[in-house]
Design an enzyme around this catalytic site. Sequence first.
Site, mmCIF file in Angstrom:
data_model
loop_
_atom_site.group_PDB
_atom_site.id
_atom_site.type_symbol
_atom_site.label_atom_id
_atom_site.label_comp_id
_atom_site.label_asym_id
_atom_site.label_seq_id
_atom_site.Cartn_x
_atom_site.Cartn_y
_atom_site.Cartn_z
ATOM 1 C CE LYS A 43 4.004 -2.825 6.215
ATOM 2 N NZ LYS A 43 5.216 -2.238 5.951
ATOM 3 C CB CYS A 126 11.576 2.642 2.535
ATOM 4 S SG CYS A 126 10.686 1.088 2.598
#
Length: 308
Positions: A43, A126
């Site tokens: 992750k 992101c």
Amino acid sequence: MLKTVFANHEFENPFLNASGVHCMTTEELDELDHSSSGALITKSCTPLPRLGNPEPRYINLPTGSINSMGLPNKGFDYYLEYVTNTPYTKPCFFSISGMNTDENLDMLRRLAASSFNGITELNLSCPNVTGKTQLAYDFEQTERLLNQVFDSYQKPLGVKLPPYFDFAHFDEMAKILNQFPLTYVNAINSVGNGLVIDLDSEKVVIKPKDGFGGLGGPMIKATALANVRAFATRLKDDIQIIGTGGIATGQDAFEHLLCGATLLQVGTQLHKEGPAIFDRLTRELEAIMKQKGYATIDEFRGKVKSFS
């Protein structure tokens, strides 16, 4: 038939998870390691654990998914412990996504000093952290960060990019990336700031950012293929491509490879089906290759045809 060489290592097949999907916990990472994927990635992490955005923040859609996760993760130390002390059996990528330059550089320093011998992915995209812009849309800041990164970081490193939509942006970003000893470029992250509405309630379907979120799955495949192809034809030969976006079938995988990808990350469809998806994807890709008479991926990789 599906073996491929990436970063001077041989992979049994080109498939792995997209960072953010089925990789939050060590249990999920172990499940990936025991699946038929060719590799796994952690992750995207920050120095300290993050809870991420409030629920609901991920919704499956008929054409893919929308999410505004907000980078939930268990923190750098949690994943570093896994990649340095777990006897996983396949190549491992370590994804970092600091909130600023100092956080990224600090995590890279710690990775450099560690025994981790895999490949690092620096996430420059992101799209779903409230109040934060996507770094890779700021070309000057991206170049500045990469200069600082490669002043000291010597281990294999790639970058994950957002989608670009203009030839001038492909050209400008490729010119920047070609200055550095990158191992690879990952194209693409989700298509940022989509909006999905529930007809019955007349309400957006996710809570964060007033319903705005990153789009994934089959609906973004054409954009992903365009970015893979654009960078495959603009980057120097020693920078490889990971294709991500819209891979739900063996045909999708074949098309990403045809556009120039060497490895393939699966996100939305992995979330829907779980790690067993890699069995299906490998079977379907092999079937297409056999039908077309290809014995290896290298026979067709990057050879998509245009009209003359």
